[in-house]
Enzyme design. Structure first.
Site, PDB file in Angstrom:
ATOM      1  N   GLY A 124      -2.257   3.834  -2.356  1.00  0.00           N
ATOM      2  CA  GLY A 124      -1.608   4.705  -1.382  1.00  0.00           C
ATOM      3  C   GLY A 124      -2.451   4.694  -0.131  1.00  0.00           C
ATOM      4  N   GLU A 125      -2.377   5.753   0.667  1.00  0.00           N
ATOM      5  CA  GLU A 125      -3.268   5.870   1.815  1.00  0.00           C
ATOM      6  C   GLU A 125      -4.402   6.807   1.426  1.00  0.00           C
ATOM      7  OE1 GLU A 125      -2.699   2.994   4.004  1.00  0.00           O
ATOM      8  OE2 GLU A 125      -4.067   4.548   4.733  1.00  0.00           O
ATOM      9  N   SER A 126      -5.627   6.279   1.406  1.00  0.00           N
ATOM     10  CA  SER A 126      -6.741   7.090   0.896  1.00  0.00           C
ATOM     11  C   SER A 126      -6.974   8.327   1.758  1.00  0.00           C
ATOM     12  CB  SER A 126      -8.004   6.240   0.813  1.00  0.00           C
ATOM     13  OG  SER A 126      -8.394   5.795   2.092  1.00  0.00           O
ATOM     14  N   CYS A 129      -7.329   0.407  -5.349  1.00  0.00           N
ATOM     15  CA  CYS A 129      -7.248   0.348  -3.886  1.00  0.00           C
ATOM     16  C   CYS A 129      -7.634   1.691  -3.255  1.00  0.00           C
ATOM     17  CB  CYS A 129      -5.859  -0.114  -3.469  1.00  0.00           C
ATOM     18  SG  CYS A 129      -5.780  -0.656  -1.757  1.00  0.00           S
ATOM     19  N   ARG A 159     -13.221  -0.236   3.963  1.00  0.00           N
ATOM     20  CA  ARG A 159     -11.757  -0.133   3.965  1.00  0.00           C
ATOM     21  C   ARG A 159     -11.148  -1.282   4.753  1.00  0.00           C
ATOM     22  NH1 ARG A 159      -9.456   5.162   6.099  1.00  0.00           N
ATOM     23  NH2 ARG A 159      -7.597   4.097   5.351  1.00  0.00           N
ATOM     24  N   ILE A 183      -3.494  -5.479  -0.924  1.00  0.00           N
ATOM     25  CA  ILE A 183      -2.726  -4.993   0.223  1.00  0.00           C
ATOM     26  C   ILE A 183      -3.623  -4.145   1.123  1.00  0.00           C
ATOM     27  CG2 ILE A 183      -0.788  -3.528   0.898  1.00  0.00           C
ATOM     28  CD1 ILE A 183       0.605  -4.546  -1.638  1.00  0.00           C
ATOM     29  N   ARG A 184      -3.916  -4.674   2.327  1.00  0.00           N
ATOM     30  CA  ARG A 184      -4.858  -3.984   3.221  1.00  0.00           C
ATOM     31  C   ARG A 184      -6.022  -3.476   2.371  1.00  0.00           C
ATOM     32  NH1 ARG A 184      -3.481  -1.426   8.114  1.00  0.00           N
ATOM     33  NH2 ARG A 184      -4.418   0.416   7.219  1.00  0.00           N
ATOM     34  N   HIS A 240      -3.900  -4.311  -7.107  1.00  0.00           N
ATOM     35  CA  HIS A 240      -2.857  -3.446  -7.682  1.00  0.00           C
ATOM     36  C   HIS A 240      -2.201  -4.044  -8.928  1.00  0.00           C
ATOM     37  CE1 HIS A 240      -2.761  -0.791  -4.161  1.00  0.00           C
ATOM     38  NE2 HIS A 240      -2.885  -1.878  -3.424  1.00  0.00           N
ATOM     39  N   GLU A 282      -0.589  -2.518 -11.021  1.00  0.00           N
ATOM     40  CA  GLU A 282       0.678  -1.804 -11.233  1.00  0.00           C
ATOM     41  C   GLU A 282       1.838  -2.515 -10.546  1.00  0.00           C
ATOM     42  OE1 GLU A 282      -1.736  -0.926  -9.255  1.00  0.00           O
ATOM     43  OE2 GLU A 282      -1.005   0.063  -7.428  1.00  0.00           O
TER      44      GLU A 282
END
Lengths: 187, 298
Positions: free
Chosen positions: A47-49, A79, A106, A134-135, A170, A172
């Site tokens: 997600g967005e940390s 992530c 990051r 992803i990023r 990821h 998942e």
């Protein structure tokens, strides 16, 4: 039945719940501190940390999370989850759990255009793992207790320390349950 | 240990970023300062643009891609993903946005369309695209062109959630209808929706869209965000609703919190207290056909 919680404040928690269910354990979305006492293991999703960290702070989850992990709750971060578990990030100021003795960079591989998927060798797994980055972050510095399980270009992307497991990528998103199995085995 | 068969710009990687944004709020910003306010409030991404939709409505004229300088300033100001809009069918603007390294391109009806017949061939890009849709057929056409994420069009810049609700309910009802059809009916449905047959079949078997779907176009309050989440969207875009309200910081934060806790009315109630004036709203009855942005694109 083993119950694995997935922190469900933001991100791809549903994908983690699905993969855990497919592995035959109970999967629970965790949004409140009291739910931490009801699970045998925990996943902090992608997600967005910054968002997850802020929401965890505002809704009183940071300290309960810290205490649960410190007292041995098997925990796996993907992530954003890896970032949140870290002791520090190379730049910026955001809420962290400080459970894992690493410094994380990051967006280490770049922006979205540099996001990638690849086959990765992982210590303890016989066959390569198809990993989606992803990023993604990487681990910039590791403490003495950290075991590095996978690397990309000499940067650790999967680490373990006692009851804590973290990946930059990821699992998942690919449906390969082998890393989630490592978490379940820690229960 | 080195990775093998490294691939960038794949479907999985493009759609995957949208998966990471789920449960979050993406906010329109026009300056680096606004981007910092959005990030501080807990936005999962920001949309860099020249003017918010409410101002595009007010000022009229041709609305285009934002100035690259502005996009770069916003990229430098925050660590969350930065999205930017190109005009419908304007693949040269899209190429510029890709060259600037934006994380997602919104081929948006909010800007003035550059091509009334064609949308951008989104498969040709490494950067993923999000596109607006009013119904299932439109969503599947965009996915057929390579969109890695969709959103309801709603009616941007009105502060009126009614069109976003209409579009989301339409998509949901149309998907539900597909799940009860046999293969012969599915081909007729593909014709009626004007959508690729393979995608119609995929939706019929899974009961859901193959990509992440956010709400957009008219969300102005925490309860609006909770409403859209309850209708099954994966997250929300808020355009003018933040920075056209009387207190952007408070609105931004409250909408983020209501999106996370959309199914807990006590939390939505708590965060909705004392926010001050929401953005001024527009009744859809007062808009002529040419003032409706959702009709742009097909």
């Amino acid at each position: 039945m083993t119950r694995v919680g997935v922190l469900a404040l933001q991100g791809d928690f549903r994908e983690h719940l699905h993969i855990l269910e497919s592995l035959g354990v109970g999967a629970v979305a965790v949004k409140k501190p009291e739910q931490l006492g009801e699970v045998d293991a925990l996943v902090i999703p992608g997600g967005e940390s910054t968002t997850i960290g802020k929401m965890a702070t505002r809704f009183g989850l940071i300290e309960p999370l810290r205490q649960s992990i410190e007292s041995g709750l098997p925990t796996y971060g993907t992530c954003a989850g890896m970032i949140l578990l870290a002791g520090a990030v190379t730049d910026g100021d955001q809420p962290l759990l400080g459970a894992l003795d690493v410094v994380v960079r990051r967006n280490a591989f770049g922006r979205q255009n540099e996001s990638f998927e690849a086959d990765l060798d992982i210590d303890g797994l016989d066959e390569p793992f198809h990993a989606v980055f992803i990023r993604a972050p990487w681990v910039e510095k590791v403490g003495s207790e950290i075991e590095v399980l996978a690397e990309v270009d000499d940067h650790p992307v999967m680490v373990r320390q006692d009851n804590i497991l973290a990946t930059s990528f990821h699992p998942e998103l690919t449906g390969d349950g082998r890393i989630h199995d490592m978490l379940i085995e820690m229960v | 240990m080195e990775p093998r068969e490294v691939q960038t710009g794949t479907d999985r990687v493009k759609r995957g970023l949208a998966e990471m944004l789920k449960g979050g709020v993406i906010m329109d910003v026009v300056t680096a300062d606004e981007a910092r306010i959005a990030e501080e409030a807990g936005a999962v991404a920001v949309m860099a643009l020249e003017r918010v939709p409410a101002d595009i409505r007010k000022h009229g004229g041709v609305a285009r891609m934002a100035d690259p300088t502005k996009i770069e300033e916003i990229q430098a100001a925050v660590t969350v993903p930065v999205m930017a809009k190109c005009r419908i069918g304007h693949h040269a603007e899209a190429a510029v946005l890709q060259a600037l390294g934006v994380d997602y391109i919104d081929e948006s009806e909010v800007l003035t369309p550059a091509d009334e017949e064609h949308h951008v061939d989104k498969w040709a890009f490494t950067t993923p695209f999000v596109c607006g849709a009013r119904n299932l057929g439109e969503a599947l056409r965009r996915i057929g062109e390579g969109a890695a994420m969709v959103r309801t069009k709603g009616e941007a810049g009105t502060g009126n959630v009614v069109e976003a609700v209409r579009h989301m309910r339409t998509v949901t009802n149309e998907m539900r209808a597909l799940t009860t059809m046999d293969d012969e009916q599915l081909m007729s449905a593909a014709r009626d929706h004007g959508a690729p047959f393979d995608l119609i079949r995929e939706v019929a078997s899974t009961g859901k869209l193959p990509v992440v779907n956010f709400a957009a176009g008219g969300i102005a309050t925490p309860a609006d965000a909770a409403l859209m989440m309850s209708l099954g969207v994966d997250g929300v875009f808020v355009g003018s609703g933040i920075f056209k309200s009387s207190s952007p910081e408070a609105y931004a934060r409250a909408i983020v919190e209501a999106t996370t806790f959309w199914n807990e009315p006590e939390v939505v109630a708590k965060v909705s207290h004392g926010l001050g004036e929401a953005m001024p709203g527009i009744s859809l009855d007062t808009l002529g056909d040419t003032e409706r942005l959702a009709g742009r694109g097909w």
